[in-house]
Design an enzyme around this catalytic site. Sequence first.
Site, PDB file in Angstrom:
ATOM      1  N   THR A  21       0.820  -1.215   0.000  1.00 43.75           N
ATOM      2  CA  THR A  21       0.000   0.000   0.000  1.00 43.75           C
ATOM      3  C   THR A  21       0.852   1.263   0.000  1.00 43.75           C
ATOM      4  O   THR A  21       2.041   1.245   0.313  1.00 43.75           O
ATOM      5  CB  THR A  21      -0.951   0.018   1.217  1.00 43.75           C
ATOM      6  OG1 THR A  21      -0.190   0.039   2.420  1.00 43.75           O
ATOM      7  CG2 THR A  21      -1.861  -1.199   1.214  1.00 43.75           C
ATOM      8  N   ASP A  22       0.187   2.366  -0.337  1.00 41.77           N
ATOM      9  CA  ASP A  22       0.858   3.664  -0.321  1.00 41.77           C
ATOM     10  C   ASP A  22       0.426   4.444   0.909  1.00 41.77           C
ATOM     11  O   ASP A  22      -0.258   3.911   1.790  1.00 41.77           O
ATOM     12  CB  ASP A  22       0.583   4.427  -1.625  1.00 41.77           C
ATOM     13  CG  ASP A  22      -0.891   4.739  -1.841  1.00 41.77           C
ATOM     14  OD1 ASP A  22      -1.704   4.603  -0.887  1.00 41.77           O
ATOM     15  OD2 ASP A  22      -1.249   5.122  -2.970  1.00 41.77           O
ATOM     16  N   LEU A  23       0.785   5.701   0.960  1.00 45.08           N
ATOM     17  CA  LEU A  23       0.479   6.542   2.108  1.00 45.08           C
ATOM     18  C   LEU A  23      -1.025   6.662   2.362  1.00 45.08           C
ATOM     19  O   LEU A  23      -1.460   6.797   3.500  1.00 45.08           O
ATOM     20  CB  LEU A  23       1.102   7.938   1.904  1.00 45.08           C
ATOM     21  CG  LEU A  23       1.060   8.887   3.084  1.00 45.08           C
ATOM     22  CD1 LEU A  23       1.798   8.302   4.284  1.00 45.08           C
ATOM     23  CD2 LEU A  23       1.676  10.221   2.694  1.00 45.08           C
TER      24      LEU A  23
END
Length: 131
Positions: free
Chosen positions: A14-16
């Site tokens: 996942t990203d931020l």
Amino acid sequence: MSHRFETRVYYEDTDLAGIVYYANYLKFIERARTEWVRGLGVDQARLKSEQGLVFAVRRIEADYLTPARFDDLLVIETRPEEIGGARITLSQEVRRGDTPCFKALVQLVALSDAGRPLRLPPDLRAALAAR
């Protein structure tokens, strides 16, 4: 006929914002393709060592539809669309339950160690076409 592969979304995927980083969908579909070929009884390492044949992605068309998130269970469906002399075209879809998250049309090419196109061996072609 299609092949199904399941994977879980991990934190590292996942990203931020907490959604799957866009490039990781390419990793998910790569793993699914590897398992599809393995399920056909094709040993890619042996194919390379004995016949000097490897597969490379030549082209990909991708559509990002709905974000997947941490801990989602995803199903990747791989379906052959066209088997040519040295090319294989596959459709791949990543779903969370009934919700499509990502779709891709992937064109693979069989290559020699020198990077030149190779015709698919008849037995491999038959195995790919049978599925």
